[in-house]
Write a protein that holds these residues in place. Structure first.
Motif, mmCIF file in Angstrom:
data_model
loop_
_atom_site.group_PDB
_atom_site.id
_atom_site.type_symbol
_atom_site.label_atom_id
_atom_site.label_comp_id
_atom_site.label_asym_id
_atom_site.label_seq_id
_atom_site.Cartn_x
_atom_site.Cartn_y
_atom_site.Cartn_z
ATOM 1 N N SER A 37 0.852 -1.188 0.000
ATOM 2 C CA SER A 37 0.000 0.000 0.000
ATOM 3 C C SER A 37 0.888 1.238 0.000
ATOM 4 C CB SER A 37 -0.884 0.021 1.257
ATOM 5 O OG SER A 37 -1.656 -1.142 1.371
ATOM 6 N N LEU A 38 0.240 2.397 -0.221
ATOM 7 C CA LEU A 38 0.956 3.650 -0.019
ATOM 8 C C LEU A 38 1.087 3.889 1.486
ATOM 9 C CD1 LEU A 38 -0.691 6.000 -2.677
ATOM 10 C CD2 LEU A 38 1.383 4.617 -2.877
ATOM 11 N N ALA A 39 2.285 4.309 1.887
ATOM 12 C CA ALA A 39 2.543 4.588 3.303
ATOM 13 C C ALA A 39 3.288 5.915 3.419
ATOM 14 C CB ALA A 39 3.353 3.449 3.921
ATOM 15 N N THR A 40 3.319 6.448 4.629
ATOM 16 C CA THR A 40 4.004 7.733 4.854
ATOM 17 C C THR A 40 5.492 7.499 5.053
ATOM 18 O OG1 THR A 40 3.460 7.546 7.211
ATOM 19 C CG2 THR A 40 1.990 8.872 5.839
ATOM 20 N N LYS A 41 6.265 8.263 4.312
ATOM 21 C CA LYS A 41 7.719 8.205 4.448
ATOM 22 C C LYS A 41 8.181 9.095 5.607
ATOM 23 C CE LYS A 41 11.752 8.356 1.382
ATOM 24 N NZ LYS A 41 12.204 8.703 0.009
ATOM 25 N N ARG A 42 7.327 10.045 5.932
ATOM 26 C CA ARG A 42 7.611 10.960 7.048
ATOM 27 C C ARG A 42 6.262 11.437 7.590
ATOM 28 N NH1 ARG A 42 10.136 15.813 3.288
ATOM 29 N NH2 ARG A 42 8.226 16.332 2.152
ATOM 30 N N ALA A 43 6.272 12.096 8.709
ATOM 31 C CA ALA A 43 5.034 12.617 9.288
ATOM 32 C C ALA A 43 4.456 13.691 8.381
ATOM 33 C CB ALA A 43 5.304 13.183 10.680
ATOM 34 N N ILE A 44 3.104 13.667 8.224
ATOM 35 C CA ILE A 44 2.420 14.633 7.362
ATOM 36 C C ILE A 44 1.264 15.250 8.143
ATOM 37 C CG2 ILE A 44 1.277 15.000 5.138
ATOM 38 C CD1 ILE A 44 2.463 12.387 4.161
ATOM 39 N N LYS A 45 1.154 16.562 8.114
ATOM 40 C CA LYS A 45 0.075 17.273 8.779
ATOM 41 C C LYS A 45 -1.163 17.322 7.883
ATOM 42 C CE LYS A 45 2.128 18.631 12.611
ATOM 43 N NZ LYS A 45 1.637 18.219 13.949
ATOM 44 N N SER A 46 -2.306 17.358 8.519
ATOM 45 C CA SER A 46 -3.563 17.504 7.793
ATOM 46 C C SER A 46 -3.539 18.784 6.968
ATOM 47 C CB SER A 46 -4.729 17.549 8.777
ATOM 48 O OG SER A 46 -5.943 17.764 8.100
ATOM 49 N N GLY A 47 -4.025 18.692 5.703
ATOM 50 C CA GLY A 47 -4.057 19.846 4.819
ATOM 51 C C GLY A 47 -2.842 19.959 3.929
ATOM 52 N N THR A 48 -1.808 19.146 4.207
ATOM 53 C CA THR A 48 -0.585 19.193 3.403
ATOM 54 C C THR A 48 -0.813 18.533 2.042
ATOM 55 O OG1 THR A 48 0.771 19.091 5.392
ATOM 56 C CG2 THR A 48 1.849 18.523 3.312
ATOM 57 N N LYS A 49 -0.300 19.178 0.964
ATOM 58 C CA LYS A 49 -0.342 18.536 -0.346
ATOM 59 C C LYS A 49 0.732 17.440 -0.412
ATOM 60 C CE LYS A 49 -2.324 22.118 -3.292
ATOM 61 N NZ LYS A 49 -2.138 22.915 -4.535
ATOM 62 N N ILE A 50 0.320 16.314 -0.912
ATOM 63 C CA ILE A 50 1.210 15.147 -0.915
ATOM 64 C C ILE A 50 2.216 15.261 -2.054
ATOM 65 C CG2 ILE A 50 1.310 12.626 -1.114
ATOM 66 C CD1 ILE A 50 -1.586 12.607 -0.024
ATOM 67 N N ASP A 65 5.662 6.194 8.619
ATOM 68 C CA ASP A 65 5.558 4.730 8.522
ATOM 69 C C ASP A 65 4.154 4.217 8.867
ATOM 70 O OD1 ASP A 65 6.954 2.371 7.745
ATOM 71 O OD2 ASP A 65 7.058 1.736 9.840
ATOM 72 N N GLU A 66 3.146 4.922 8.328
ATOM 73 C CA GLU A 66 1.771 4.479 8.503
ATOM 74 C C GLU A 66 1.125 4.245 7.137
ATOM 75 O OE1 GLU A 66 0.243 6.497 12.699
ATOM 76 O OE2 GLU A 66 -0.379 7.376 10.794
ATOM 77 N N ILE A 67 0.249 3.255 7.056
ATOM 78 C CA ILE A 67 -0.520 2.992 5.842
ATOM 79 C C ILE A 67 -1.518 4.117 5.619
ATOM 80 C CG2 ILE A 67 -2.167 1.420 4.728
ATOM 81 C CD1 ILE A 67 0.631 0.281 4.892
ATOM 82 N N ILE A 68 -1.673 4.541 4.365
ATOM 83 C CA ILE A 68 -2.631 5.592 4.017
ATOM 84 C C ILE A 68 -3.890 4.945 3.417
ATOM 85 C CG2 ILE A 68 -3.050 7.664 2.643
ATOM 86 C CD1 ILE A 68 0.005 8.056 2.544
ATOM 87 N N PHE A 69 -5.050 5.355 3.944
ATOM 88 C CA PHE A 69 -6.320 4.773 3.497
ATOM 89 C C PHE A 69 -7.087 5.766 2.624
ATOM 90 C CE2 PHE A 69 -5.076 2.565 7.337
ATOM 91 C CZ PHE A 69 -5.251 1.248 6.975
ATOM 92 N N PRO A 70 -7.958 5.264 1.761
ATOM 93 C CA PRO A 70 -8.645 6.155 0.791
ATOM 94 C C PRO A 70 -9.378 7.343 1.426
ATOM 95 C CG PRO A 70 -8.994 3.855 0.198
ATOM 96 C CD PRO A 70 -8.307 3.843 1.529
ATOM 97 N N ASN A 71 -9.969 7.152 2.601
ATOM 98 C CA ASN A 71 -10.743 8.239 3.223
ATOM 99 C C ASN A 71 -9.854 9.295 3.908
ATOM 100 O OD1 ASN A 71 -9.856 6.596 5.302
ATOM 101 N ND2 ASN A 71 -11.769 6.746 6.481
ATOM 102 N N GLU A 72 -8.521 9.112 3.800
ATOM 103 C CA GLU A 72 -7.601 10.028 4.463
ATOM 104 C C GLU A 72 -7.020 11.053 3.493
ATOM 105 O OE1 GLU A 72 -6.040 7.086 8.041
ATOM 106 O OE2 GLU A 72 -4.852 7.261 6.199
ATOM 107 N N ILE A 73 -7.407 10.977 2.209
ATOM 108 C CA ILE A 73 -6.926 11.970 1.252
ATOM 109 C C ILE A 73 -8.104 12.546 0.486
ATOM 110 C CG2 ILE A 73 -4.648 10.865 1.001
ATOM 111 C CD1 ILE A 73 -5.642 9.795 -1.687
ATOM 112 N N GLY A 74 -7.929 13.722 -0.048
ATOM 113 C CA GLY A 74 -9.005 14.316 -0.805
ATOM 114 C C GLY A 74 -8.519 15.466 -1.687
ATOM 115 N N LYS A 98 -2.691 15.768 -4.007
ATOM 116 C CA LYS A 98 -3.912 15.747 -3.202
ATOM 117 C C LYS A 98 -3.578 16.081 -1.751
ATOM 118 C CE LYS A 98 -6.564 12.699 -6.175
ATOM 119 N NZ LYS A 98 -7.418 11.512 -6.270
ATOM 120 N N LYS A 99 -4.610 16.460 -0.994
ATOM 121 C CA LYS A 99 -4.396 16.869 0.397
ATOM 122 C C LYS A 99 -4.581 15.708 1.355
ATOM 123 C CE LYS A 99 -5.700 21.751 0.011
ATOM 124 N NZ LYS A 99 -6.625 22.800 0.498
ATOM 125 N N MET A 100 -3.729 15.700 2.381
ATOM 126 C CA MET A 100 -3.904 14.771 3.479
ATOM 127 C C MET A 100 -4.996 15.341 4.377
ATOM 128 S SD MET A 100 -2.910 11.879 4.622
ATOM 129 C CE MET A 100 -1.330 11.632 3.836
#
Length: 359
Positions: free
Chosen positions: A303-316, A350-359, A341-343
């Protein structure tokens, strides 16, 4: 040429199962009981047909060359083995001891039919050809050595049953002549690639000829093998051979002309099973993803995962992403689709990213 040939209740075509022939030939040693057992055991192994060889000695050889006391011991059963066996090529020919009677042929045909396999033979002379046709065999085979006997081939062409033409001993030019002669009056021809040496050397088998024959002659093509083992015959099926023929015996140590260049019943069963597995494995011509593969994806997929910490509203960006298991989040193949897209929530590294977490 017909590309679909019916033999009793079996169909041979480009899309059918391979028609497998147990070439009993003369490995019955002229004994009816051996011939019967060879038919029954071949049927148990799963073949489609059993084939014999029919000769009239005086029709194929001048009388003074027919040995009335042929050399070589012939086994009476699979356990009757003598060490006094001539080398291949030194047996008497024709060996009149190897011929079954016409009445025995009729009985053996009935046995084969009761066992659910087709019964036929290779006639080596006109008298034998006429007998087999009257017997009602559903198919006939022209022996390789007769491929240049054009007068005999003309007689073959007139029979109203499918004809197998084996190409051992012949050049391509000679095959052309024989094939064209036969097809004038019979359009049900099956062409077999064959090397008539016993046993055949692997570097003289030329399985690639199967493809060449298919393209050139536009007919059903198969393989008749005299090589040791079963691997080549199975490979022939993988190359598209729709008829496969192999000599069979109850025991390769038996005394007789062809036992040593044959496969036994255990090998025959393995060959039949191998061909059937190859037929299933050839499958479709279009690539398919099967449901059975989902298990592997669920274990090893990413799956897609975070390589580093990402704040809400950040463009990926690319620098934010990595692909890791398990395959429970956004599939790794969406990597480029999520860029920009925005987080929608804070994510740790190091967390899995789920579909409802981006927009």
């Amino acid at each position: 040429m017909q590309k679909e040939i019916k033999i009793n209740n079996k169909i041979i075509s480009e899309n059918s199962k391979t028609y497998i022939i147990a070439e009993i030939g003369i490995n019955h040693n002229g004994k009816f009981d051996l011939a019967k057992k060879l038919i029954i055991e071949s049927a148990k192994a799963g073949v489609d047909a059993v084939k014999f060889q029919k000769r009239d000695a005086e029709s194929i050889m001048i009388k003074k060359n027919i040995n009335k006391n042929p050399k070589g011991y012939l086994s009476s059963n699979e356990d009757d083995i003598s060490t006094d066996q001539p080398e291949y090529g030194s047996w008497s020919y024709p060996d009149i001891r190897l011929e079954l009677t016409e009445d025995e042929y009729a009985k053996l045909k009935k046995i084969a039919e009761d066992e659910g396999v087709d019964f036929f033979a290779s006639p080596w002379d006109e008298k034998s050809l006429n007998f087999l046709f009257k017997l009602g065999v559903p198919i006939l085979k022209i022996p390789s050595v007769e491929i240049k006997n054009y007068e005999f081939l003309e007689k073959f062409s007139k029979v109203n049953v499918p004809i197998i033409l084996s190409t051992g001993t012949a050049s391509e030019q000679e095959i052309d002549v024989a094939f064209n002669l036969l097809k004038k009056k019979n359009d049900k021809i099956i062409l077999l690639q064959c090397t008539s040496s016993y046993p055949s050397k692997f570097n003289e088998i030329d399985l690639n000829v199967i493809k060449s024959f298919q393209k050139k002659y536009n007919c059903i093509v198969g393989f008749s093998g005299h090589e040791p083992g079963i691997n080549v015959a199975i490979a022939a099926a993988a190359l598209g051979a729709k008829v496969i023929e192999k000599h069979v015996t109850l025991n390769k140590k038996m005394n007789g002309t062809d036992h040593l260049a044959s496969i036994d019943m255990k090998e025959l069963k393995m060959m039949v099973d191998g061909v059937r597995q190859i037929e299933m494995a050839l499958g479709q011509k279009t690539k398919t993803r099967y449901k059975s593969e989902n298990v592997l994806v669920s274990i090893l997929g990413k799956s897609l995962a975070t390589k580093r910490a990402i704040k809400s509203g950040t463009k990926i960006t690319k620098d934010d992403l990595i692909t890791k298991g398990p395959a429970t989040g956004i599939s790794a193949n969406k990597f480029y689709e999520v860029l920009g897209k925005k987080m929608l929530k804070d994510k740790e590294s190091d967390e899995i990213i789920f579909p409802n977490e981006i927009g």
